[in-house]
Design an enzyme around this catalytic site. Structure first.
Site, mmCIF file in Angstrom:
data_model
loop_
_atom_site.group_PDB
_atom_site.id
_atom_site.type_symbol
_atom_site.label_atom_id
_atom_site.label_comp_id
_atom_site.label_asym_id
_atom_site.label_seq_id
_atom_site.Cartn_x
_atom_site.Cartn_y
_atom_site.Cartn_z
ATOM 1 N N TYR A 80 0.919 -1.261 -0.047
ATOM 2 C CA TYR A 80 -0.126 -0.137 -0.123
ATOM 3 C C TYR A 80 0.821 1.290 0.021
ATOM 4 C CZ TYR A 80 -3.722 3.224 1.296
ATOM 5 O OH TYR A 80 -4.746 4.388 1.135
ATOM 6 N N PHE A 132 -9.580 19.491 -24.804
ATOM 7 C CA PHE A 132 -9.965 17.886 -24.993
ATOM 8 C C PHE A 132 -11.129 17.744 -24.170
ATOM 9 C CE2 PHE A 132 -9.713 13.365 -23.590
ATOM 10 C CZ PHE A 132 -9.843 12.961 -24.711
ATOM 11 N N THR A 133 -12.048 16.760 -24.401
ATOM 12 C CA THR A 133 -13.297 16.655 -23.864
ATOM 13 C C THR A 133 -12.990 16.847 -22.301
ATOM 14 O OG1 THR A 133 -13.094 14.242 -23.867
ATOM 15 C CG2 THR A 133 -14.385 15.524 -25.421
ATOM 16 N N ASP A 223 -0.311 18.931 -21.377
ATOM 17 C CA ASP A 223 -0.765 17.656 -21.509
ATOM 18 C C ASP A 223 0.058 16.631 -22.479
ATOM 19 O OD1 ASP A 223 -2.434 15.315 -21.709
ATOM 20 O OD2 ASP A 223 -4.221 16.615 -22.307
ATOM 21 N N LYS A 266 -2.183 6.125 -22.987
ATOM 22 C CA LYS A 266 -1.715 6.393 -24.071
ATOM 23 C C LYS A 266 -0.087 6.467 -24.105
ATOM 24 C CE LYS A 266 -5.900 8.490 -24.637
ATOM 25 N NZ LYS A 266 -6.598 9.886 -24.174
ATOM 26 N N ARG A 389 -16.022 12.616 -33.452
ATOM 27 C CA ARG A 389 -15.484 13.818 -32.842
ATOM 28 C C ARG A 389 -16.073 14.961 -33.567
ATOM 29 N NH1 ARG A 389 -12.858 12.079 -27.810
ATOM 30 N NH2 ARG A 389 -15.067 12.262 -27.804
ATOM 31 N N PHE A 455 -21.527 12.216 -25.201
ATOM 32 C CA PHE A 455 -21.058 11.381 -26.235
ATOM 33 C C PHE A 455 -21.067 9.896 -25.727
ATOM 34 C CE2 PHE A 455 -16.564 11.410 -25.161
ATOM 35 C CZ PHE A 455 -16.552 12.556 -24.401
HETATM 36 C C1 LIG Z 1 -7.125 10.667 -23.380
HETATM 37 C C2 LIG Z 1 -6.757 11.913 -22.949
HETATM 38 C C3 LIG Z 1 -7.093 12.637 -21.639
HETATM 39 C C4 LIG Z 1 -7.724 11.734 -20.574
HETATM 40 O O1 LIG Z 1 -7.170 10.661 -20.352
HETATM 41 P P1 LIG Z 1 -7.918 9.543 -19.628
HETATM 42 O O2 LIG Z 1 -6.906 8.684 -19.452
HETATM 43 O O3 LIG Z 1 -8.600 8.845 -20.843
HETATM 44 O O4 LIG Z 1 -8.455 9.900 -18.500
HETATM 45 C C5 LIG Z 1 -6.439 13.759 -21.822
HETATM 46 N N1 LIG Z 1 -5.938 14.334 -22.694
HETATM 47 C C6 LIG Z 1 -5.660 14.055 -23.890
HETATM 48 C C7 LIG Z 1 -4.945 14.751 -24.991
HETATM 49 C C8 LIG Z 1 -5.912 12.625 -24.043
HETATM 50 O O5 LIG Z 1 -5.732 12.269 -25.472
#
Ligand SMILES: *Cc1c(COP(=O)(O)O)cnc(C)c1O
Length: 482
Positions: A80, A132-133, A223, A266, A389, A455
């Site tokens: 932990y 980004f969303t 980001d 990613k 998108r 979405f």
């Molecule tokens: C996917 C993504 C996020 C969010 O990440 P999650 O792991 O899906 O929460 C933030 N910014 C960008 C540019 C992304 O492609």
């Protein structure tokens, strides 16, 4: 390696890996696919995986792991507090980005939650190259607004501009002048701008943003979720970086920033996330929220096995022979679709191949969601799952009117090391057929519409019986073939 040249003269991307574990796929007949998409409310997010042939929704958390990532998972240190696994993760990030402080979080949006809660307040303005969303949703939830400052070229569908993700520096300066720096807690720059076709930013542009931020004493938050492909594009497209290694470029990017966060679904080819912070003061502001929302500071809501896989995945991102694989497959796919006259975002970016639904189905008004309709049609005729998108991915304005998206895109993501070239050829073939028959596609309308991130869960239906006509034509042309 660049595309390999065949004796015939054709150039193809070549997989620099072999497959060691496989998962069986099913290609359901078209009669069943129409039922499945109806059950899913014509929203590809609501399809079940077993009913999908090729899942090109996203590259998030679905990239194939390497043997080394799998091996690392076996030595994960499950505790932990004080897990050795975390210290390996921390030290990898420290060495790549040169920032002293590292916070773990369970995914990218969790980082955005923490950063927004700490820095955004009622009336804050957050300039971004593009939203980004989830990043926008967290800023809005905390009372802030987003200002998009993408260069004009960024919103052009066809272009040869190498860095369409760049921020417009003049717009940034004007915004700061107009609103005052006190209202702007940070500037957010996104690598590989997700919503406008995985288009990269340049190191030169980031340095200019940094200069403006420094002059105005504003934090620069980066980001890095889609940094992998962006690094490749900087290396091959930016003159000043031609002779730098991917590792050097990574460090130069990090040198511009105060905070870097990423989705390891990613970047790192596993599942998780993290925030890297230069100053102790900002680290201290955020760390309490990690324990509140994510987990203890040495796991942050992630499984230690995933953390081990991320650490190896991050190192593999620095591999000059691996990093170009995604972009090369995307480039191949885009060029082949272009040969068939199909409108795609150019130059080819990262993440996936993006169809321009505004042109593809130019007869569908934006209020009837052309990109959503096209994504549904693609699934019906091929079993391929893509992602809308466009306007469906936007949120209605407070008065209930639609926010019409700047671009109506259908993204066909190419998760890394997952699909073979023959599968990619199948995609190209079916989309080319659909383009020939595009006049049969019509719009969609909501039957159930959530207020936030609609979405994901929203349900829709076709505005007419167009899906029946599409199926009829498919059967005429393909007979019994699936
Ligand atoms: C996917 C993504 C996020 C969010 O990440 P999650 O792991 O899906 O929460 C933030 N910014 C960008 C540019 C992304 O492609």
């Amino acid at each position: 390696m660049d595309h390999i040249k065949l004796f015939s003269g054709e150039k193809i991307p070549l997989e620099m890996h072999k497959v060691m574990i496989v998962q069986k796929l099913a290609l359901q007949p078209i009669e069943k696919r129409i039922d499945f998409i109806k059950d899913a409310g014509f929203n590809t997010f609501l399809l079940r995986n077993r009913d999908i042939f090729m899942d090109m929704l996203t590259d998030s958390g679905v990239n194939a792991m390497s043997d080394k990532q799998q091996a690392a998972m076996f030595i994960a240190d499950d505790s932990y507090a004080g897990s050795e696994t975390f210290y390996r993760f921390e030290s990898k990030l420290q060495s790549l980005f040169g920032m002293k402080y590292v916070l773990p979080a369970h995914q990218g949006r969790a980082c955005e939650n923490i950063i927004s809660q700490v820095f955004v307040e009622e009336g804050s303005i957050i300039p971004m190259n593009y939203h980004f969303t989830t990043s926008k949703a967290h800023v809005t939830l905390n009372g802030g607004t987003v200002e998009e400052l993408i260069i004009d070229e960024g919103l052009k569908v066809s272009s040869s501009f190498p860095f369409k993700g760049n921020m417009d520096i003049e717009k940034l300066k004007k915004l700061i002048e107009r609103e005052g720096r006190e209202k702007i807690p940070f500037v957010r720059v996104e690598a590989g701008t997700n919503l406008i076709g995985g288009q990269p930013i340049s190191l030169g542009n980031l340095r200019e943003v940094q200069k403006v931020c420094q002059e105005n004493d504003i934090l620069l938050v980066f980001d890095a979720s889609l940094l992998g492909d962006n690094l490749h594009f900087i290396k091959i497209r930016e003159e000043q970086c031609k002779n730098m290694s991917i590792r050097e470029i990574t460090k130069k990017i990090a040198d511009c920033c105060d905070i870097i966060y990423f989705s390891a679904r990613k970047l790192g080819c596993a599942r998780g996330g993290g925030i890297c912070i230069r100053d102790k003061e900002n680290y201290d502001k955020m760390k309490g929220l990690i324990t509140l929302y994510e987990g203890f500071l040495t796991y942050g809501g992630m499984s230690v096995r995933e953390i081990e896989a991320i650490t190896v995945g991050l190192e593999e991102t620095m591999d000059e022979e691996i990093i170009n694989q995604g972009p090369q497959f995307i480039e191949y796919m885009c060029h082949e679709l272009q040969k068939a006259g199909i409108p795609v975002i150019t130059p080819p970016g990262g993440l996936g191949c993006h169809l321009d639904a505004k042109q593809f189905v130019s007869h569908i008004p934006q209020e009837q969601y052309p990109a959503g309709a096209l994504a549904a049609a693609i699934y019906i005729i091929s079993g391929i799952r893509s992602m809308e998108r466009g306007t469906i991915s936007e949120q209605r304005k407070p008065d209930g009117t639609e926010t019409l998206a700047n671009m109506e895109l259908v993204r066909l993501a190419l998760p890394r090391r997952v699909f073979t070239l023959s599968q990619v050829k199948y995609v190209i073939d079916r989309i080319s057929w659909l383009y020939q028959n595009r006049n049969l596609i019509e719009g969609l309308t909501f039957t159930s519409e959530p207020e936030v991130l609609r979405f994901f869960f929203g349900r829709l239906k076709p505005v007419s019986n167009w899906t029946e006509k599409l199926i009829k034509k498919f059967k005429q042309d393909f007979g019994d073939s699936l």
